[in-house]
Each structure stands twice: as structure tokens, then as C-alpha cells.
Motif scaffolding. Structure first.
Motif, short mmCIF file in Angstrom:
data_model
loop_
_atom_site.label_atom_id
_atom_site.label_comp_id
_atom_site.label_asym_id
_atom_site.label_seq_id
_atom_site.Cartn_x
_atom_site.Cartn_y
_atom_site.Cartn_z
N UNK A 1 7.91 -5.60 23.31
CA UNK A 1 9.22 -5.10 22.89
C UNK A 1 9.80 -5.78 21.68
N UNK A 2 9.26 -6.91 21.29
CA UNK A 2 9.86 -7.66 20.17
C UNK A 2 9.63 -6.91 18.86
N UNK A 3 8.40 -6.45 18.66
CA UNK A 3 8.09 -5.75 17.41
C UNK A 3 8.87 -4.44 17.34
N UNK A 4 8.96 -3.72 18.47
CA UNK A 4 9.67 -2.44 18.46
C UNK A 4 11.13 -2.61 18.12
N UNK A 5 11.68 -3.76 18.52
CA UNK A 5 13.11 -3.96 18.27
C UNK A 5 13.36 -4.59 16.89
N UNK A 6 12.58 -5.63 16.58
CA UNK A 6 12.85 -6.39 15.35
C UNK A 6 12.20 -5.78 14.11
N UNK A 7 11.02 -5.20 14.30
CA UNK A 7 10.27 -4.68 13.14
C UNK A 7 9.83 -3.25 13.41
N UNK A 8 10.79 -2.33 13.44
CA UNK A 8 10.41 -0.97 13.83
C UNK A 8 9.76 -0.15 12.72
N UNK A 9 10.01 -0.55 11.46
CA UNK A 9 9.44 0.24 10.37
C UNK A 9 7.98 -0.12 10.15
N UNK A 10 7.16 0.90 9.95
CA UNK A 10 5.74 0.68 9.68
C UNK A 10 5.41 1.33 8.34
N UNK A 11 5.03 0.48 7.38
CA UNK A 11 4.75 0.96 6.02
C UNK A 11 3.25 0.89 5.78
N UNK A 12 2.66 2.00 5.39
CA UNK A 12 1.21 2.05 5.21
C UNK A 12 0.90 2.24 3.73
N UNK A 13 0.07 1.33 3.20
CA UNK A 13 -0.36 1.44 1.80
C UNK A 13 -1.87 1.27 1.76
N UNK A 14 -2.48 1.86 0.75
CA UNK A 14 -3.93 1.80 0.62
C UNK A 14 -4.30 1.31 -0.76
N UNK A 15 -5.28 0.41 -0.82
CA UNK A 15 -5.82 -0.08 -2.09
C UNK A 15 -7.24 0.41 -2.25
N UNK A 16 -7.63 0.67 -3.50
CA UNK A 16 -8.95 1.21 -3.78
C UNK A 16 -9.68 0.29 -4.73
N UNK A 17 -10.96 0.05 -4.44
CA UNK A 17 -11.76 -0.87 -5.25
C UNK A 17 -13.13 -0.26 -5.47
N UNK A 18 -13.53 -0.12 -6.73
CA UNK A 18 -14.84 0.46 -7.01
C UNK A 18 -15.26 0.03 -8.40
N UNK A 19 -16.55 0.17 -8.71
CA UNK A 19 -17.03 -0.16 -10.06
C UNK A 19 -16.75 1.03 -10.95
N UNK A 20 -15.80 0.85 -11.81
CA UNK A 20 -15.33 1.93 -12.67
C UNK A 20 -14.76 1.30 -13.91
N UNK A 21 -14.62 2.08 -14.97
CA UNK A 21 -14.09 1.47 -16.19
C UNK A 21 -12.62 1.09 -16.04
N UNK A 22 -11.95 1.65 -15.01
CA UNK A 22 -10.54 1.32 -14.81
C UNK A 22 -10.33 0.80 -13.39
N UNK A 23 -9.46 -0.20 -13.24
CA UNK A 23 -9.17 -0.69 -11.89
C UNK A 23 -8.08 0.12 -11.21
N UNK A 24 -7.48 1.06 -11.94
CA UNK A 24 -6.39 1.86 -11.34
C UNK A 24 -6.96 2.95 -10.47
N UNK A 25 -6.18 3.39 -9.50
CA UNK A 25 -6.53 4.56 -8.72
C UNK A 25 -5.24 5.30 -8.39
N UNK A 26 -5.22 6.58 -8.69
CA UNK A 26 -3.98 7.34 -8.55
C UNK A 26 -3.57 7.46 -7.08
N UNK A 27 -4.54 7.35 -6.17
CA UNK A 27 -4.20 7.48 -4.76
C UNK A 27 -3.45 6.27 -4.22
N UNK A 28 -3.47 5.18 -4.97
CA UNK A 28 -2.86 3.95 -4.46
C UNK A 28 -1.34 4.01 -4.48
#
Lengths: 191, 427
Positions: B208-235
């Protein structure tokens, strides 16, 4: 509840540990100030201006993390999985591996000859193997350290996606709507 | 015959072909060709002039059967002494290949293993593999002391049917190796970086502690691949989810308004789950409309705040809400309820309740507590209608229901409407 505090410059320390040159220089971002939220930008600005030296940043809390690996060579992927297993054991991070053991195929059927001879064709295929590593209950610092170390050693020809589920408290505004006092994890000395 | 023996034979043959040396000193010493005519004498040293020169220590064992054994009988010291003796006497020193020690010549071709393979010369006590191979490196056959083989021969004749070895093996060079990530390496690296990790706070493991104190859940994704650019639009995409139980001030009306507002948006939805008998609602939102991740996060926080605050506000014009605007099927105010009032035979309360429940189950979707259109729910609705109208199988035995048997007298009565009865009463 007291949340952990940490302000680290992780990249440099990892590089020194590994004995390689610092060819990627970036600082780990993402240590969110709990009480700041964009709806109340003035407060946030005040806090950030005060807090450069005094305020310690609060560590992220990651409920779940999934590291998905994709590659074309299953032997290389298995070796990398063994390496990550070793690292997770050393850093005491419980890990679960999910492997479908079946690659994704992309097949092409192309003409063998540049002109006519349509009956004779060649078939090609690309195989993409996928492996997912599941972690739970990490702090942001631990995740940063672990990820940076395994990403620096990612072999050529493999790709990685990292999905993190971060836990955050409600913002001050939402607390006010709820009729509650915003519980800040920082000490009262901050005010 | 050993290589040495072969060499000796050849040299002996060469010597036979050569003419006897016209050395005055030799002749003076009495060396003559006659001694060489004896075949065995060619092989023995201590013959003729050498003996005459006074090297009495040299003894010759001659025997046609033991031609080679004659050499085995001479020691190196004897040969050296003989050579020295013959030199001092002015004769050419006799050089027997394989016996006389000559100055070592440098080899023409550098051999790969001049002594033994490196793995035999390594000292385990003094060598540390992480210091030999500290970082990722292309495979080098000389540096890696393992007898690694890679590849498969096409048939039994190619490379004697065994896999090619590591020397000049391009397949071993092409594939990524993990020689820089052995357990020794990993242990050393992790020991150096372990102090940067922080432990998970134990207080958060309590229920119950997490549900009460930290109810927000934020999901982010990082992408890593051998490419000429380190950026990824999905990130840039950020997902946010929150349990609606944590928004304490949501009463029934506010919750309905929030569900209505969410249904209008294209970036939010409310998921309903049933945990046992209780219903748990999660608000899920996502944003990739801004180019940066932190912008999308800020937008979602703003959108959540706006949703919550607006659903708590009740405007005056909201009272003009029609029955059709309900988020879920409501019996009160529906046309079915109105039609019930028009029935000639006023049905009993429990029949109405059955009918109402059947309609709710039929019309409402699972997340709102119903089942939707299924065989069971349709059958239940049919039975409820039969019960309500007093027809069908259920009508015969039901207790307290508006059951009427269809006989001649009642048929006439049943056929009469309110209007006809009033006319009858009036007349």
C-alpha cells in the motif's frame, strides 16, 4: 518515507573502471525533483535556482525495467546474455530472461537473372532474434550504472531497447485538488 | 634412414665423385687414392694420412655392415681433436655435416613456433588475462593461447577433414568475441562501479505504500543501435498511468464527467480491471506530440491536472444532460422503463427488478459491470420479459407473478383494453 539521495557523475567513473577512453561524454539526466511540476513553473524556477548547491536531487525509483535485445547471430546473443547475467549477479539485481527461441523472418524472393529467366529466382531471408531481460525495483542510479556498463559492451550488430516504468508522487496541484498536503521527501531545512 | 644419415650418405657420395685433393702436405703425409678405393675407408676417418699425421687416438671401426655405426662410434671430442690435429698439420679440416658443430646460421624463413606454442610457455602465476586483453579487440591468433578452431570443411579431403585452425581464420576475426568480458574482467569492473549503485528503499516494499505515495507510473523507452545517428524518434513517447482510486475527490458524478472527457480525447483511456469482486480503474495517457521527452511528460502532467480539476467542477449547463449522454446504460429514464408504465397489467415489483437487471446486463459492457450481448444474457432477457408479461413456461409456475390462464372468459378480458373497460363501465 525517506527516498534515497544521490548526485553522481556516473559516466566518468564507469569509464575509469573499464580503462577505456571517454568517447561518449554525457551526464546521466533524470533525477527528478519531487516537488517540482510544470503546472507551477514559478515554484519550480525558484526551487531550481536555490537548489544548485544546497538541494540534493532525489533518485528515481524504477518499478520495472525491460531490456530487449535484438540481433542476427544467436551465438553472440547468448554470449551477451551470459555477460549480462554475470553483471546482474555481481551488482545483485534479480533478472529474468524471456526468450521465444524463434526468430522473426523477413524473406525476399528475387530474380536470379537481371533480364528474363523468370522461372529462376533466389530466396533470401533475414532472421532477427529477440531476447528480453526483466528487472524490477531498481533505483535510478543503479539502473544508470548497470545500463551504461552493459551498453558500452554491446557487441556490434546488436540493438537494444530499454523500457523503464518510473514511480512518481502526485504533483502539488493534484495534492491540492485531493485536499491533501503535498508530502515532500526533502528535509524541512530546504524551505 | 634419418635425415642425418641421408646427409652423410650424400656427402659421402659427393666426396667419392670428387678427385682426391692434390695437397702437397697430404701427399707428403702419404695420403693416397689407394686408400679411398676401399669403400669402407671413405666413411672412416682414421685412415691413411690422418693416422700418419699422428692422430693415434682416432680409432676406426670399419665394417661394411656397420657403415653408419662407424660414425656412431666416434665421439665429438675425437672429431674435434682430429680436425684440430689435421689443421695444425696444414690439412683442411674435415667437416662432417651433422657431427661437426658449425656456426649457427640465421633461418631463412621465420617459423611460427620456434620453440613451443605460447600456451606452453605461459606462466599462470604471473599472467592475468584482463591485463593481456583489456578492451574489445579483433581476434589475434598469436595473442589468444587457445587452440580454437572455426569452420567446417566441405569434404573429407579438405584440410584432412578437420576444422581450420585459428591462424589466418577470417571467420574468427569477423565474429564479435567476448574475450574482454571474461568473469575476471566483469568481477574487476563491477567491483569498481558497485559503489555507485543505491539500494531499493525497504520501506517501499510494505503493501500500500507505493499506491499511496507514488501512484503515478511514467513509462519511457530508450533505443540503442549501430546507426549514423544516436537519436530515435520513438524515444519521445511518454506513457502515464494512474489508479483512479487515488483521486480521492471523485464522486459518482465527477467520475462520470471524467470518463466522458476521456472518451472525447485521443490520448487517454480508462482501463477497468476486476480484482476479485472490486473494480479497479486505471487512467492511461500517452503523448508523443512534442519533439522532446520532457515536453511530452510536462504535457501529460498538465492534461491530468486539467482532467481532474474539470471533472470536479460542475457547471450549471451540465444539468441539461440527456439520457443518451450517459457513459453507461441506465435503466432510469430509458424508453424500456417508459414502456413498462404503459402496460395494461401492472407488473409486480420483482418482475420489474428481473427485467431491469436483465436489461442492464445486456446493454452494459464488461468494464461497467455487464456482460454485453451473449447467449446467456439474451436468454436471461427473454425469460425476464416472459415473466414480466406472464407468458411462456416460466409464467405457469411463478409465485406472485401476474399469471393469467388463457380460458374463454379471461381471453375476452385480456383482449379488452383500458378504453373498452371504461366504455363498458360507463355504459
Amino acid at each position: 518515507t525517506m527516498l534515497p539521495f544521490r548526485l553522481v557523475n556516473i559516466s566518468q567513473q564507469i569509464v575509469q573502471a573499464m580503462g577505456t577512453k571517454l568517447w561518449i561524454s554525457h551526464q546521466t539526466r533524470g533525477v527528478m525533483q519531487v516537488a517540482s511540476c510544470s503546472t507551477n513553473t514559478l515554484t519550480a524556477q525558484l526551487q531550481s535556482s536555490q537548489s544548485e548547491q544546497q538541494h540534493r536531487e532525489v533518485d528515481d525509483l524504477i518499478a520495472r525495467m525491460q531490456v530487449q535485445l535484438k540481433g542476427h547471430d544467436p551465438a553472440v546473443m547468448d554470449s551477451y546474455e551470459k555477460f549480462v547475467c554475470m553483471v546482474s549477479q555481481e551488482l545483485s539485481l534479480p533478472m529474468r530472461v524471456e526468450d521465444r527461441n524463434r526468430p522473426h523472418f523477413v524473406r525476399l524472393t528475387l530474380n536470379r537473372s537481371p533480364f528474363i529467366h523468370k522461372k529462376h529466382m533466389r530466396q533470401y531471408e533475414f532472421r532477427t532474434y529477440c531476447k528480453t531481460l526483466h528487472f524490477s525495483k531498481l533505483t535510478g542510479s543503479t539502473a544508470s550504472v548497470f545500463l551504461e556498463y552493459i551498453q558500452r559492451n554491446l557487441p556490434e550488430g546488436m540493438a537494444m531497447q530499454v523500457r523503464k516504468e518510473r514511480l512518481e508522487p502526485l504533483t502539488e496541484f493534484l495534492h491540492k485538488l485531493n485536499g491533501e498536503d503535498a508530502v515532500a521527501p526533502t528535509d524541512s531545512s530546504n524551505n | 634412414m634419418t635425415p642425418t644419415g641421408k646427409l652423410l650418405l650424400l656427402s659421402g657420395l659427393a666426396r667419392r665423385l670428387l678427385a682426391a685433393p692434390s695437397n702437397h702436405s697430404l701427399a707428403a703425409a702419404g695420403y693416397s687414392n689407394s686408400s679411398s678405393s676401399n669403400s669402407s675407408d671413405v666413411w672412416s676417418i682414421g685412415e691413411g694420412g690422418v693416422d700418419d699425421a699422428g692422430a693415434a687416438s682416432v680409432s676406426g671401426r670399419r665394417g661394411a655392415s656397420s657403415r653408419r655405426a662407424g660414425f656412431a662410434g666416434y665421439s665429438a671430442a675425437d672429431v674435434a681433436a682430429a680436425a684440430a690435429a689435421s689443421n695444425t698439420a696444414g690439412f683442411r679440416s674435415l667437416v662432417v655435416p651433422g657431427l661437426t658443430k658449425e656456426a649457427a646460421k640465421p633461418p631463412l624463413l621465420r617459423s611460427r613456433h620456434p620453440l613451443t606454442p605460447r600456451c606452453g610457455r605461459m606462466k599462470p602465476a604471473h599472467s592475468s588475462w584482463p591485463s593481456v586483453w583489456p578492451t574489445a579487440r579483433t581476434f589475434h591468433p598469436a595473442a589468444v593461447p587457445l587452440p580454437v578452431r572455426q569452420g567446417r570443411p566441405n569434404n573429407a579431403t579438405e584440410n584432412a577433414g578437420i576444422s581450420p585452425n585459428k591462424w589466418g581464420n577470417t571467420e574468427l576475426i569477423k565474429v564479435p568475441n567476448f574475450l574482454h568480458l571474461t568473469p575476471a574482467h566483469v568481477a574487476a569492473h563491477c567491483a569498481a562501479i558497485k559503489h555507485l549503485c543505491t539500494p531499493w528503499p525497504k520501506a517501499l516494499d510494505e503493501p500500500g505504500v507505493i499506491d499511496k505515495q507514488l501512484p503515478l507510473r511514467v513509462v519511457t523507452t530508450d533505443y540503442l543501435r549501430s546507426h549514423h545517428s544516436i537519436r530515435d524518434i520513438r524515444a519521445r513517447r511518454v506513457d502515464l498511468s494512474l489508479c483512479l482510486d487515488r483521486l480521492v475527490k471523485l464522486d459518482k458524478r465527477s467520475l462520470e464527467k471524467l470518463l466522458c472527457l476521456v472518451s472525447f480525447s485521443n490520448f487517454a483511456k480508462v482501463d477497468t480491471q476486476f480484482v476479485g469482486s472490486s473494480r479497479v480503474r486505471h487512467l492511461r495517457m500517452w503523448s508523443d506530440r512534442c519533439p522532446w521527452r520532457f515536453q511530452n511528460y510536462d504535457y501529460l502532467i498538465y492534461a491530468l491536472s486539467a482532467l481532474y480539476s474539470q471533472s470536479l467542477r460542475h457547471e450549471s449547463w451540465e444539468s441539461g444532460k440527456a439520457w443518451i449522454d450517459n457513459q453507461r446504460y441506465e435503466f432510469d429514464g430509458s424508453s424500456s422503463q417508459k414502456k413498462l408504465a404503459k402496460l395494461a397489467n401492472k407488473p409486480a415489483t420483482n418482475a420489474v427488478t428481473h427485467y431491469r437487471n436483465a436489461l442492464i446486463k445486456l446493454h452494459r459492457q464488461p468494464e461497467n459491470g455487464g456482460t454485453g450481448e451473449t447467449h446467456d444474457s439474451l436468454r436471461q432477457y427473454g425469460r425476464a420479459v416472459e415473466f414480466l408479461l406472464g407468458i411462456g413456461k416460466g409464467g405457469g409456475g411463478g409465485g406472485g407473478g401476474p399469471v393469467k390462464k388463457l380460458d374463454a372468459s379471461s381471453a375476452q378480458q385480456a383482449g379488452q383494453t383500458k378504453r373498452t373497460t371504461e366504455r363498458q363501465a360507463a355504459s
